[in-house]
Write a protein that holds these residues in place. Structure first.
Motif, PDB file in Angstrom:
ATOM      1  N   CYS A   9       0.841  -1.192   0.000  1.00  0.00           N
ATOM      2  CA  CYS A   9       0.000   0.000   0.000  1.00  0.00           C
ATOM      3  C   CYS A   9       0.882   1.250   0.000  1.00  0.00           C
ATOM      4  O   CYS A   9       1.795   1.360   0.818  1.00  0.00           O
ATOM      5  N   HIS A  10       0.579   2.162  -0.896  1.00  0.00           N
ATOM      6  CA  HIS A  10       1.285   3.446  -0.932  1.00  0.00           C
ATOM      7  C   HIS A  10       0.418   4.473  -0.214  1.00  0.00           C
ATOM      8  O   HIS A  10      -0.614   4.903  -0.732  1.00  0.00           O
ATOM      9  N   LYS A  12      -0.809   7.918   1.579  1.00  0.00           N
ATOM     10  CA  LYS A  12      -0.710   9.372   1.426  1.00  0.00           C
ATOM     11  C   LYS A  12      -0.001   9.870   2.687  1.00  0.00           C
ATOM     12  O   LYS A  12      -0.558   9.747   3.789  1.00  0.00           O
ATOM     13  N   GLU A  49       5.426   3.555   2.267  1.00  0.00           N
ATOM     14  CA  GLU A  49       4.861   2.288   1.813  1.00  0.00           C
ATOM     15  C   GLU A  49       4.580   1.399   3.019  1.00  0.00           C
ATOM     16  O   GLU A  49       5.423   1.237   3.895  1.00  0.00           O
ATOM     17  N   ALA A  79      -8.962   2.571   1.682  1.00  0.00           N
ATOM     18  CA  ALA A  79      -8.547   3.113   0.383  1.00  0.00           C
ATOM     19  C   ALA A  79      -8.376   4.631   0.437  1.00  0.00           C
ATOM     20  O   ALA A  79      -7.534   5.181  -0.285  1.00  0.00           O
ATOM     21  N   SER A  80      -9.120   5.307   1.296  1.00  0.00           N
ATOM     22  CA  SER A  80      -9.022   6.772   1.372  1.00  0.00           C
ATOM     23  C   SER A  80      -7.661   7.233   1.911  1.00  0.00           C
ATOM     24  O   SER A  80      -7.273   8.379   1.698  1.00  0.00           O
ATOM     25  N   LEU A  82      -4.850   5.793   0.954  1.00  0.00           N
ATOM     26  CA  LEU A  82      -3.859   5.301   0.001  1.00  0.00           C
ATOM     27  C   LEU A  82      -3.866   6.091  -1.298  1.00  0.00           C
ATOM     28  O   LEU A  82      -4.911   6.554  -1.746  1.00  0.00           O
ATOM     29  N   LYS A  83      -2.687   6.181  -1.916  1.00  0.00           N
ATOM     30  CA  LYS A  83      -2.564   6.849  -3.214  1.00  0.00           C
ATOM     31  C   LYS A  83      -3.171   6.015  -4.333  1.00  0.00           C
ATOM     32  O   LYS A  83      -3.722   6.552  -5.292  1.00  0.00           O
ATOM     33  N   THR A  84      -3.012   4.715  -4.238  1.00  0.00           N
ATOM     34  CA  THR A  84      -3.505   3.771  -5.246  1.00  0.00           C
ATOM     35  C   THR A  84      -4.084   2.559  -4.519  1.00  0.00           C
ATOM     36  O   THR A  84      -3.774   2.335  -3.351  1.00  0.00           O
ATOM     37  N   PRO A  85      -4.899   1.757  -5.205  1.00  0.00           N
ATOM     38  CA  PRO A  85      -5.401   0.537  -4.551  1.00  0.00           C
ATOM     39  C   PRO A  85      -4.234  -0.365  -4.148  1.00  0.00           C
ATOM     40  O   PRO A  85      -3.191  -0.379  -4.807  1.00  0.00           O
ATOM     41  N   GLN A  87      -1.808  -3.460  -3.786  1.00  0.00           N
ATOM     42  CA  GLN A  87      -1.428  -4.570  -4.663  1.00  0.00           C
ATOM     43  C   GLN A  87      -1.458  -5.833  -3.807  1.00  0.00           C
ATOM     44  O   GLN A  87      -0.667  -5.977  -2.875  1.00  0.00           O
TER      45      GLN A  87
END
Length: 96
Positions: A9-10, A12, A49, A79-80, A82-85, A87
């Protein structure tokens, strides 16, 4: 046989301070879900990360959990942060 599940997870960076209490509140629910055997959270502050390292009884049990948190809003809240979903990867143990 159990399955190892990783979620990369990336995060924010500006939301990290809000992510920690969210995880503290929700990890007991993951750990108590049928089929979960273990969850560890690792974080690299330099790259923002997060790695969720999990062990589940089966891929189906993990996917049941994902469906459950999709239905109750927890997945959207995660998800809110995170920058992207995330992996998601599934690994089987090899007897070598």
């Amino acid at each position: 046989m159990s399955v190892r599940v990783t979620l990369n997870c990336h995060v924010k960076p500006e939301l990290y301070k809000d992510l920690v209490p969210f995880l503290e509140d929700n990890l007991p629910n993951v750990r108590g879900f049928r089929g979960n055997r273990r969850v560890s959270v690792l974080y690299d502050q330099g790259s923002a990360e997060m790695l969720l390292d999990e062990e589940w009884a089966s891929i189906d049990s993990h996917q049941s959990y994902l469906a459950f948190i999709d239905g109750n809003g927890v997945l959207a809240k995660l998800a809110s942060f995170l920058k992207t979903p995330p992996q998601i990867k599934y690994f089987s143990h090899l007897d070598i």
